[in-house]
Design an enzyme around this catalytic site. Sequence first.
Site, short mmCIF file in Angstrom:
data_model
loop_
_atom_site.label_atom_id
_atom_site.label_comp_id
_atom_site.label_asym_id
_atom_site.label_seq_id
_atom_site.Cartn_x
_atom_site.Cartn_y
_atom_site.Cartn_z
N LYS A 13 0.82 -1.22 0.00
CA LYS A 13 0.00 0.00 0.00
C LYS A 13 0.85 1.27 0.00
O LYS A 13 0.57 2.21 -0.73
CB LYS A 13 -0.94 0.01 1.22
CG LYS A 13 -2.03 -1.05 1.17
CD LYS A 13 -3.05 -0.85 2.28
CE LYS A 13 -2.45 -1.01 3.67
NZ LYS A 13 -1.90 -2.37 3.90
N ARG A 88 -9.65 2.79 9.22
CA ARG A 88 -9.16 1.46 9.57
C ARG A 88 -10.29 0.55 10.04
O ARG A 88 -10.11 -0.65 10.19
CB ARG A 88 -8.10 1.59 10.68
CG ARG A 88 -7.27 0.34 10.90
CD ARG A 88 -6.16 0.59 11.90
NE ARG A 88 -5.16 1.49 11.38
CZ ARG A 88 -4.13 1.11 10.62
NH1 ARG A 88 -3.99 -0.17 10.30
NH2 ARG A 88 -3.26 1.98 10.18
N ARG A 127 11.56 -11.07 4.68
CA ARG A 127 12.40 -9.88 4.76
C ARG A 127 13.56 -10.06 5.73
O ARG A 127 13.38 -10.65 6.80
CB ARG A 127 11.58 -8.66 5.19
CG ARG A 127 10.70 -8.10 4.09
CD ARG A 127 10.20 -6.70 4.40
NE ARG A 127 9.35 -6.63 5.56
CZ ARG A 127 8.18 -5.99 5.59
NH1 ARG A 127 7.73 -5.39 4.51
NH2 ARG A 127 7.46 -5.95 6.69
N ARG A 161 13.24 -9.20 11.70
CA ARG A 161 12.63 -8.45 12.80
C ARG A 161 11.49 -9.25 13.42
O ARG A 161 10.84 -10.05 12.74
CB ARG A 161 12.08 -7.11 12.29
CG ARG A 161 13.13 -6.18 11.70
CD ARG A 161 12.53 -4.85 11.29
NE ARG A 161 11.37 -5.05 10.39
CZ ARG A 161 10.68 -4.05 9.87
NH1 ARG A 161 11.00 -2.81 10.12
NH2 ARG A 161 9.65 -4.30 9.08
N ARG A 172 -1.32 -10.21 12.58
CA ARG A 172 -1.67 -8.94 11.93
C ARG A 172 -2.77 -9.15 10.89
O ARG A 172 -3.67 -8.31 10.73
CB ARG A 172 -0.44 -8.33 11.28
CG ARG A 172 0.58 -7.78 12.26
CD ARG A 172 1.89 -7.41 11.58
NE ARG A 172 1.70 -6.38 10.59
CZ ARG A 172 2.63 -6.04 9.68
NH1 ARG A 172 3.78 -6.69 9.66
NH2 ARG A 172 2.40 -5.08 8.82
#
Length: 221
Positions: A13, A88, A127, A161, A172
């Site tokens: 996004k 949201r 990542r 991370r 999430r």
Amino acid sequence: MRIVLVGPPGAGKGTQAAFLAKNLSIPHISTGDLFRANISQGTELGKQAKAYMDAGNLVPDEVTIGMAKDRMSQPDAVGGFLLDGFPRNVGQAEALDGMLKGEGVQLDAVLDLEVPEDEVVKRIAGRRVCRNNSAHVFHVTYSPAKAEGVCDECGGELYQRDDDSEETVRKRLEVYHTQTEPIIDYYRSQGLVVTISALGKVTDVTARAMEALQVDKAAQA
């Protein structure tokens, strides 16, 4: 144009918002930027948000809505904007509708970036970030380092991370499905939702989005 951008974590996004805002000559308004700006400037809303955040609590909708309303009233956003991260939830969407109605305007489209859940997990959990410089980011599949675990730029250690672990990503996604995804149905009932695939090259997704938005704009003309 007045656009809301939605999609799950890892849909790209932020990247698409920047490209689309530039192509459409409208400001990109992200929740993250709103919070950082208000906190750094010491606004009343920023102070309220910081107090909640420092206490480890979620910032109430009314504070977020207040920041968004203030930003959308600024001169560069009068002719249009692209909202990223707001609304949201349905409550915030209803508040946004109320704000726009008060100004005698309305949204032109809600752009829904669609990505399969397994791809979201693959994108985020893959990542790896350099411990020496967080701007150096790699991906085990899409942009791997030349030597596993070693930053190409400075030789620093690459690590995953905590926020990027598969367990955290799936949590999430649960939050997204529960809180944010319902706004898609909310806006679909108003005929505003335009869904595109967010798979493929960044430039291809941008082109796909621009085409979809133009079609949507023409349909409303």
